[in-house]
Write a protein that holds these residues in place. Structure first.
Motif, mmCIF file in Angstrom:
data_model
loop_
_atom_site.group_PDB
_atom_site.id
_atom_site.type_symbol
_atom_site.label_atom_id
_atom_site.label_comp_id
_atom_site.label_asym_id
_atom_site.label_seq_id
_atom_site.Cartn_x
_atom_site.Cartn_y
_atom_site.Cartn_z
ATOM 1 N N ALA A 128 1.824 11.528 -7.706
ATOM 2 C CA ALA A 128 2.321 11.846 -9.124
ATOM 3 C C ALA A 128 3.903 12.148 -9.300
ATOM 4 O O ALA A 128 4.485 12.018 -10.240
ATOM 5 N N ASN A 129 4.496 12.190 -7.943
ATOM 6 C CA ASN A 129 5.868 12.431 -7.957
ATOM 7 C C ASN A 129 6.642 11.410 -7.248
ATOM 8 O O ASN A 129 7.755 11.661 -6.841
ATOM 9 N N MET A 130 6.128 10.124 -7.246
ATOM 10 C CA MET A 130 6.782 9.066 -6.695
ATOM 11 C C MET A 130 6.268 7.731 -7.332
ATOM 12 O O MET A 130 5.739 6.929 -6.973
ATOM 13 N N GLY A 131 6.448 8.044 -8.729
ATOM 14 C CA GLY A 131 5.917 7.071 -9.665
ATOM 15 C C GLY A 131 4.499 7.459 -9.549
ATOM 16 O O GLY A 131 4.168 8.595 -9.219
ATOM 17 N N VAL A 132 3.541 6.624 -10.066
ATOM 18 C CA VAL A 132 1.972 6.761 -9.719
ATOM 19 C C VAL A 132 1.577 5.972 -8.663
ATOM 20 O O VAL A 132 1.565 4.794 -8.924
ATOM 21 N N ILE A 133 1.216 6.511 -7.481
ATOM 22 C CA ILE A 133 0.564 5.534 -6.692
ATOM 23 C C ILE A 133 -0.996 5.940 -6.346
ATOM 24 O O ILE A 133 -1.192 7.174 -5.678
ATOM 25 N N PRO A 134 -1.904 5.243 -6.557
ATOM 26 C CA PRO A 134 -3.093 5.606 -6.477
ATOM 27 C C PRO A 134 -3.621 5.442 -4.846
ATOM 28 O O PRO A 134 -2.982 4.884 -4.114
ATOM 29 N N PRO A 135 -4.705 6.183 -4.280
ATOM 30 C CA PRO A 135 -5.241 5.936 -3.179
ATOM 31 C C PRO A 135 -5.702 4.669 -3.039
ATOM 32 O O PRO A 135 -6.397 4.125 -3.786
ATOM 33 N N ALA A 136 -5.839 4.095 -1.707
ATOM 34 C CA ALA A 136 -6.232 2.886 -1.333
ATOM 35 C C ALA A 136 -7.783 3.186 -1.263
ATOM 36 O O ALA A 136 -8.357 4.146 -1.194
ATOM 37 N N PRO A 137 -8.643 2.127 -1.698
ATOM 38 C CA PRO A 137 -10.040 2.372 -1.711
ATOM 39 C C PRO A 137 -10.569 2.916 -0.298
ATOM 40 O O PRO A 137 -10.276 2.511 0.797
ATOM 41 N N GLY A 138 -11.456 3.955 -0.554
ATOM 42 C CA GLY A 138 -11.832 4.666 0.560
ATOM 43 C C GLY A 138 -11.201 5.515 1.469
ATOM 44 O O GLY A 138 -11.631 6.279 2.140
ATOM 45 N N TYR A 139 -9.666 5.612 0.997
ATOM 46 C CA TYR A 139 -8.833 6.525 1.921
ATOM 47 C C TYR A 139 -9.019 7.894 1.848
ATOM 48 O O TYR A 139 -9.306 8.543 2.813
ATOM 49 N N LEU A 140 -9.410 8.355 0.553
ATOM 50 C CA LEU A 140 -9.745 9.788 0.497
ATOM 51 C C LEU A 140 -10.828 10.508 1.334
ATOM 52 O O LEU A 140 -10.795 11.441 1.826
ATOM 53 N N GLN B 243 2.271 1.131 -13.039
ATOM 54 C CA GLN B 243 1.159 1.898 -12.105
ATOM 55 C C GLN B 243 0.452 2.881 -12.864
ATOM 56 O O GLN B 243 1.219 3.880 -13.535
ATOM 57 N N HIS B 244 -0.779 2.831 -12.903
ATOM 58 C CA HIS B 244 -1.455 4.080 -13.552
ATOM 59 C C HIS B 244 -2.711 4.432 -12.772
ATOM 60 O O HIS B 244 -3.445 3.531 -12.589
ATOM 61 N N VAL B 245 -3.157 5.701 -13.447
ATOM 62 C CA VAL B 245 -4.630 6.015 -13.199
ATOM 63 C C VAL B 245 -4.816 6.584 -14.493
ATOM 64 O O VAL B 245 -4.235 7.768 -14.718
ATOM 65 N N GLY B 246 -5.754 5.960 -15.370
ATOM 66 C CA GLY B 246 -6.019 6.870 -16.560
ATOM 67 C C GLY B 246 -4.704 7.035 -17.351
ATOM 68 O O GLY B 246 -3.939 6.230 -17.538
#
Ligand code: PMP
Length: 441
Positions: A220-232, A362-365
């Motif tokens: 949330a502090n480098m633009g918005v970057i979501p995790p790659a699928p399955g990464y977390l 780029q967004h998440v919700g």
């Protein structure tokens, strides 16, 4: 449109004799705002007013601290009542248990809760807890993530020229500040995010010495970057194999992406979760929550976490009102912020395409950021540093001020939809963006 900001300018000049850069954090000062920051005076719902009487549609929402918008009636009433009864007792109070119980309902795995005041305090305590509980010294921190201003993780949270970052197999640690404890970063393993091979390699090298991996669920502090699928989930699995704790920093995403934050949305279960921002509805309330067995290490100060202001009464009452609103009607408030976020992002993407602007959103919700770039996506810190035109974004955001839209002027931060935002607000914003992009050429 003739917007005057004379009084802000005067206040800024006056402030220089008593303050640094006009305020209490560099991100509120000229580094982001240019010659002088806007001095804000009051706010209501989705709008904020500066001291010159200009009204702005606020997409910053106090860096995400206000999921219900400004001055939500139930939060205001809770604060007023609590203040009249005594601001803070620094003793055990029932309201604390009530907020803890609400968090247990919302947050997967929140078997025990400890309150702090800021996200920094929560993450700092979480790292100490992980080290204390496991008896191991090291932890993994990812490039481009910010967890607060504690020495041990104050590294590569700011963008830097790509040439200074070193090879991704051995990232160069660039401290974000002078004055850090000289050895503070010795046990901090810095890795690129969204890169499972890098995490595997770190565990092969340091295996039994790693107390914790700390990560945001969405950067949330480098633009918005979501995790790659399955990464977390993969990080979770690996940490479990090595008896290493997973600390999910949900300071931004908690109470926002879903009632249960990224844990719920990405179906990943951390050992410790940190919360801040969206918890206190604008009051300094933060928490770290997690497995009882781990949290027990705090007992008797075995792993020490003190704080005169911890669980302040006013903060707790604000948090209860806030959480009750967020949970009501099956999380309708959060669903609303998703819908508004989607509408804004779709509208922005349409404008960028129509006007051939080299930008993406780029967004998440409800969390979003506009990135001026020729790329179709930005997937990590290194891509952000290499391909995002931050100056252009800042000029764009400052130009939006002229049209009554207040988005963060920092390309590395993000904007956020709240319960107070409406479809009309989205339309107003898109019109302003259209005007700015057509006049910028
Ligand atoms: N973690 C994350 C992910 C954050 O975004 C922030 C604040 N931007 C913090 C921790 C620190 O929170 P605070 O500013 O309340 O100390």
């Amino acid at each position: 449109m003739t917007r005057q900001t004379k009084r802000s300018e005067e206040l800024f000049r006056r402030s220089l004799d008593s303050m640094i850069e006009g305020g209490s954090s560099p991100s509120r000062g000229p580094a982001n705002y240019g010659d002088y920051p806007l001095f804000m005076e009051r706010a209501e719902g989705a709008h904020i007013f500066d001291v010159d009487g200009n009204r702005y549609l606020d997409w910053m929402m106090s860096y995400g601290a206000l999921p219900l918008g400004h001055a939500h009636a139930e939060v205001v009433a809770a604060i007023q009542q609590a203040a009249a009864e005594g601001t803070h007792f620094a003793s055990a109070t029932e309201i604390e248990i009530e907020v803890a119980e609400l968090l247990q309902k919302m947050i997967p795995g929140a078997e025990r809760v400890r309150f702090a005041n800021t996200g920094t305090e929560a993450t700092m305590a979480a790292i100490r807890l992980a080290r204390g509980y496991t008896g191991r010294p090291k932890f993994v921190k990812f490039e481009g993530q910010y967890h607060g201003w504690f020495d041990d993780f104050l590294v590569n949270s700011h963008p830097h020229p790509i040439a200074s970052l070193g090879h991704r197999n051995d990232p160069v640690k660039i401290p974000d500040s002078s004055g850090l404890n000289r050895h503070a970063l010795d046990d901090t393993i810095l890795l690129p995010w969204n890169d499972m091979t890098a995490v595997e390699r770190a565990f092969e090298t340091w295996g039994g010495q790693i107390a914790a991996v700390i990560t945001e669920g969405v950067i949330a502090n480098m633009g918005v970057i979501p995790p790659a699928p399955g990464y977390l989930k993969a990080v979770r699995q690996l940490t479990r194999q090595h008896d290493t704790l997973l600390i999910l920093d949900e300071t931004v995403t908690g109470c926002r992406v879903a009632p249960g934050g990224c844990q719920e949305y990405y179906e990943v279960h951390a050992d410790i979760v940190t919360l801040g921002k969206g918890l206190g509805a604008g009051l300094p309330v933060a928490a770290f929550v997690g497995r009882a067995q781990v949290m027990e290490a705090l007992a008797w100060g075995g792993v020490l976490h003190y704080g005169t202001q911890n669980a302040s009464r006013i903060g707790m009452h604000a948090a209860r009102a806030n959480l009750e609103c967020l949970l009501r009607d099956d999380g309708a408030a959060i669903k609303h912020t998703w819908r508004i976020g989607e509408a804004l992002c779709n509208g922005l993407s349409e404008i960028f395409e129509r006007t051939s602007t080299p930008a993406i959103v780029q967004h998440v919700g409800p969390m979003l950021q506009i990135l001026f770039t020729e790329k179709r996506t930005i997937g990590d810190y290194r891509e952000f540093c290499s391909f995002v035109d931050r100056d252009r974004y800042r000029r764009f955001a400052l130009a939006l001020f002229e049209h009554g839209v207040y988005m963060t002027p920092s390309a590395a931060l993000h904007s956020v939809a709240s319960l107070a935002h409406t479809d009309d607000d989205v339309a107003f914003t898109l019109e302003a963006v259209d005007k700015v992009l057509s006049s910028a050429g």
